[in-house]
Design a protein around this motif. Structure first.
Motif, PDB file in Angstrom:
ATOM      1  N   UNK A 118      25.396  37.828  16.963  1.00  0.00           N
ATOM      2  CA  UNK A 118      25.636  38.056  18.391  1.00  0.00           C
ATOM      3  C   UNK A 118      25.937  39.532  18.591  1.00  0.00           C
ATOM      4  N   UNK A 119      25.825  39.954  19.843  1.00  0.00           N
ATOM      5  CA  UNK A 119      26.132  41.336  20.187  1.00  0.00           C
ATOM      6  C   UNK A 119      27.328  41.382  21.127  1.00  0.00           C
ATOM      7  N   UNK A 120      28.138  42.389  20.937  1.00  0.00           N
ATOM      8  CA  UNK A 120      29.202  42.634  21.897  1.00  0.00           C
ATOM      9  C   UNK A 120      28.573  43.009  23.248  1.00  0.00           C
ATOM     10  N   UNK A 121      29.291  42.787  24.348  1.00  0.00           N
ATOM     11  CA  UNK A 121      28.705  43.098  25.665  1.00  0.00           C
ATOM     12  C   UNK A 121      28.125  44.497  25.762  1.00  0.00           C
ATOM     13  N   UNK A 122      28.752  45.466  25.128  1.00  0.00           N
ATOM     14  CA  UNK A 122      28.251  46.839  25.213  1.00  0.00           C
ATOM     15  C   UNK A 122      26.990  47.059  24.391  1.00  0.00           C
ATOM     16  N   UNK A 123      26.622  46.064  23.553  1.00  0.00           N
ATOM     17  CA  UNK A 123      25.457  46.213  22.672  1.00  0.00           C
ATOM     18  C   UNK A 123      24.307  45.299  23.061  1.00  0.00           C
ATOM     19  N   UNK A 124      24.476  44.500  24.103  1.00  0.00           N
ATOM     20  CA  UNK A 124      23.438  43.552  24.485  1.00  0.00           C
ATOM     21  C   UNK A 124      22.156  44.312  24.804  1.00  0.00           C
ATOM     22  N   UNK A 183      23.820  29.492  17.970  1.00  0.00           N
ATOM     23  CA  UNK A 183      24.256  30.621  18.789  1.00  0.00           C
ATOM     24  C   UNK A 183      23.897  30.436  20.251  1.00  0.00           C
ATOM     25  N   UNK A 184      22.840  29.694  20.514  1.00  0.00           N
ATOM     26  CA  UNK A 184      22.276  29.621  21.858  1.00  0.00           C
ATOM     27  C   UNK A 184      22.354  28.197  22.397  1.00  0.00           C
ATOM     28  N   UNK A 185      22.414  28.102  23.711  1.00  0.00           N
ATOM     29  CA  UNK A 185      22.398  26.797  24.376  1.00  0.00           C
ATOM     30  C   UNK A 185      21.615  26.933  25.675  1.00  0.00           C
ATOM     31  N   UNK A 186      20.990  25.852  26.109  1.00  0.00           N
ATOM     32  CA  UNK A 186      20.245  25.898  27.357  1.00  0.00           C
ATOM     33  C   UNK A 186      21.191  26.263  28.497  1.00  0.00           C
ATOM     34  N   UNK A 232      23.152  35.173  29.040  1.00  0.00           N
ATOM     35  CA  UNK A 232      23.238  35.478  27.615  1.00  0.00           C
ATOM     36  C   UNK A 232      23.543  34.225  26.804  1.00  0.00           C
ATOM     37  N   UNK A 233      23.335  33.058  27.390  1.00  0.00           N
ATOM     38  CA  UNK A 233      23.564  31.821  26.654  1.00  0.00           C
ATOM     39  C   UNK A 233      22.256  31.280  26.079  1.00  0.00           C
ATOM     40  N   UNK A 234      21.209  31.248  26.897  1.00  0.00           N
ATOM     41  CA  UNK A 234      19.906  30.759  26.448  1.00  0.00           C
ATOM     42  C   UNK A 234      19.015  31.891  25.961  1.00  0.00           C
ATOM     43  N   UNK A 267      19.295  40.849  37.096  1.00  0.00           N
ATOM     44  CA  UNK A 267      18.569  39.973  36.179  1.00  0.00           C
ATOM     45  C   UNK A 267      18.091  40.784  34.985  1.00  0.00           C
ATOM     46  N   UNK A 268      17.869  40.106  33.883  1.00  0.00           N
ATOM     47  CA  UNK A 268      17.167  40.672  32.740  1.00  0.00           C
ATOM     48  C   UNK A 268      15.827  39.964  32.604  1.00  0.00           C
ATOM     49  N   UNK A 269      14.954  40.516  31.767  1.00  0.00           N
ATOM     50  CA  UNK A 269      13.675  39.840  31.514  1.00  0.00           C
ATOM     51  C   UNK A 269      13.789  39.088  30.197  1.00  0.00           C
ATOM     52  N   UNK A 270      13.629  37.753  30.215  1.00  0.00           N
ATOM     53  CA  UNK A 270      13.785  36.979  28.979  1.00  0.00           C
ATOM     54  C   UNK A 270      12.570  37.105  28.066  1.00  0.00           C
TER      55      UNK A 270
END
Length: 618
Positions: free
Chosen positions: A204-210, A276-279, A300-302, A458-461
């Motif tokens: 996982x990444x810290x928020x500042x590293x996402x 690490x991930x969930x829908x 940042x969950x899915x 938004x981010x692009x998945x």
């Protein structure tokens, strides 16, 4: 943490500027690779440049290159490029989606970074810090290089595999007789890179590293690569049996290998088993919002890996309808073919007996307007009781959006003279949506374009967990003689997020062929407008079926004769326009030939490299 934040800031800044040269990320006085790799701060900027080259398909026109939508901006290059693909007029010298030389420049930059990052001088007071970060930077660059190779692989299949800085310099006038590696060699390289670097990347990444690569991102790239490799396009495709290098080396394996499907399934399960991930599912009592919010939220969950975006409302402005309450540009119209692909809420395709689908008549009830439920009326039965993802993805006649602000439902049917009345076509204004639907997915209800208030966040998945679930279901279905609980479990997890019934439902769902159709359609719906469909159509080799026929929309530009035939006295009334609206009409006769499954090696590259051979049909 401060350095990481600065690194991510540099990625964002690079993403908002045009970077045409490798070293234009550094001050003018630094002009060589040696300059960059004598300074750790400049080397970090070089890594940011590699991230910036990662594909960004936010708002991409690729949705109009396939059976998802039609691009209306007739005076725009993106629309003209879409027309080339849809009419089959692209070529070895005109391929808007090619990006051969640009991608190899990215690979060269990555090769240089990988070879030199660990020898960059480090200040003594920072040596302990960089003992951790320098190897991680290298792993990130290897991930990005593997992704660049995947981008070439899905376009061209077999491509030259160049993994050292000395092996490629496209700034030179000519190459040195480089030949193509086979598809199996390219796949094995990507997979081996992902396996090698995954342990070096954080879970996982810290928020500042996402926004930086994780081990999940590397394993997701592996899974996607392997499911492409197992698919009909690359797994025993006889169409390419004569594509060989000049020494006779086959570039495409001619033996179907069922085990390739098992490798893909296992790779997808490796991502799933990370835990690490969930829908994304924060609104289980509202299946429309449960799906829709993921695409206008920084999820940042899915999301396994995402392209970090600023608070940009450009996509909203381009995609919203063009009428006065919305003030958008109506860039794309979803095709009727996509609308018809959404199942009924009982899990039946609309053309199946028992679906309860009706193409005539109207209903009243409630629709989600992005912020809350609203009472609606006169909604066509075509849009009644459909998969909740339909309501989250597509705007239709009398649909609602931010109703408290817009004060009325959407009006795509033509009436009056169009201008200022409809939310679609307007007389004399090229480029707005004239055909009855608009894209809704990704739009942010926080943003009111009419009042110019709010933002879009938004981010692009790039990779998300739902894809891993569907890769696993698809791969196991192809590997087994008939689907079993393993196939159903993971497609049903995706469906359960929006309260769709679990499979199997129809008798055909218990067969390999029937489940293949279900899984392909589930991909089509779940990833609508996410730049998946164009490539899925090719890897499944269904393009000559789905993209080689007329594309349909609704009758939003009726003739005077049609309006008169309604018998309605005022043919300029909304009543008359709606009366002739719900009729599929052809907007484009599309062409897809067998040679279009893979792109041609650019003729300019063949001209300067005698070792390159061309793809089938070109």
């Amino acid at each position: 943490m401060k350095k990481i934040s600065l690194f991510l800031l540099s990625i964002f800044l690079l993403a908002t500027t045009s970077c045409n040269k490798y070293l234009d990320v550094v001050p003018d006085e630094y002009v060589t690779d040696d300059d960059v790799f004598k300074n750790i701060n400049l080397a970090e900027q070089a890594l940011a440049r590699l991230y910036n080259a990662f594909p960004d398909e936010t708002g991409s026109t690729i949705t109009a290159y396939t059976d998802e939508s039609y691009h209306h901006w007739t005076d725009n290059g993106g629309a003209l490029d879409a027309y080339k693909f849809n009419l089959g007029t692209w070529s070895t010298v005109d391929n808007p989606m090619g990006n051969w030389s640009g991608r190899y420049q990215d690979i060269r930059r990555a090769n240089i970074f990988i070879e030199r990052i660990e020898s960059v001088p480090i200040p003594l007071d920072r040596s302990e810090y960089y003992q951790t970060w320098a190897p991680r930077y290298k792993a990130e660059a290897r991930f990005l290089r593997a992704m660049y190779y995947f981008e070439l692989f899905k376009r061209y299949g077999a491509v030259p595999l160049l993994t050292s800085a000395a092996s490629i310099d496209l700034n030179q006038a000519a190459s040195t007789n480089v030949e193509r590696n086979s598809t199996d060699e390219i796949v094995n390289f990507i997979v081996s890179e992902c396996d090698a670097i995954a342990p070096s990347l954080p879970q996982t990444q810290e928020p500042s590293q996402v926004g930086r690569a994780t081990n999940g991102a590397a394993l997701a790239l592996k899974a996607r690569t392997l499911v492409y490799a197992a698919s009909p396009l690359f797994n025993g495709n006889q169409l390419y049996k004569n594509i060989t290098n000049k020494d006779g080396k086959p570039l495409f394996s001619q033996s179907y290998d069922k085990e390739k499907w098992k490798r893909a399934a296992d790779a997808a399960m490796d991502v799933i088993n990370l835990g690490t991930y969930s829908l994304y599912s924060p609104f289980p009592n509202n299946p429309v919002q449960n799906y829709a919010a993921q695409f206008h939220t920084r999820d940042y969950t899915e999301s396994i890996f995402q392209r970090i975006k600023g608070n940009d409302t450009g996509l909203d402005g381009n995609w919203l309808p063009n009428g006065p309450p919305f003030k958008g540009n109506g860039q794309f119209t979803p095709l009727q073919e996509l609308v018809d692909a959404y199942e009924m809420s009982n899990g039946y395709p609309i053309n199946e007996p028992g679906s309860n689908y009706q193409s005539s008549g109207f209903w009243s009830g409630q629709l989600w307007d992005g912020l809350k439920w609203q009472n609606v009326s006169n909604i066509s039965n075509m849009y009644k009781d459909r998969d909740p993802r339909f309501y989250a993805s597509i705007f239709f006649q009398y649909d609602v959006w931010r109703f408290d602000a817009t004060k009325r439902g959407m009006k795509f049917a033509f009436w009056g003279n169009g201008n200022g009345r409809t939310d679609g076509w307007a007389n004399g204004k090229a480029g707005t949506n004239p055909w009855g639907y608009n894209i809704r997915k990704f739009l942010s209800p926080e943003y009111d374009r009419n009042a110019n208030t709010g933002t879009a966040k938004r981010n692009w998945p790039v990779f998300r967990l739902a894809e891993m679930y569907l890769i696993y279901s698809e791969a196991m279905n192809e590997y087994l003689d008939a689907p079993d609980a393993r196939v159903y479990e993971y497609i049903n997890r995706v469906r359960a997020r929006v309260n769709m019934p679990a499979l199997p439902i129809l008798a055909g769902d218990r067969t390999k062929d029937g489940m293949r159709s279900r899984i392909q359609n589930e991909n089509r719906i779940e990833f609508a407008f996410e730049a998946h469909r164009f490539w899925d159509v090719r890897r499944w080799m269904i393009g000559t079926t789905v993209d080689n026929k007329p594309a349909h929309v609704l009758n939003a530009k009726p003739s005077a004769a049609e309006l008169t035939a309604t018998g309605i006295t005022d043919i300029n009334s909304e009543e008359a326009g709606v009366a002739v609206f719900y009729k599929p009409v052809v907007i484009q006769n599309r062409v897809f030939e067998a040679k279009h499954y893979l792109m041609p090696i650019p003729q300019s590259e063949i001209d300067k490299d005698p070792g390159l051979v061309q793809n089938y049909g070109w």
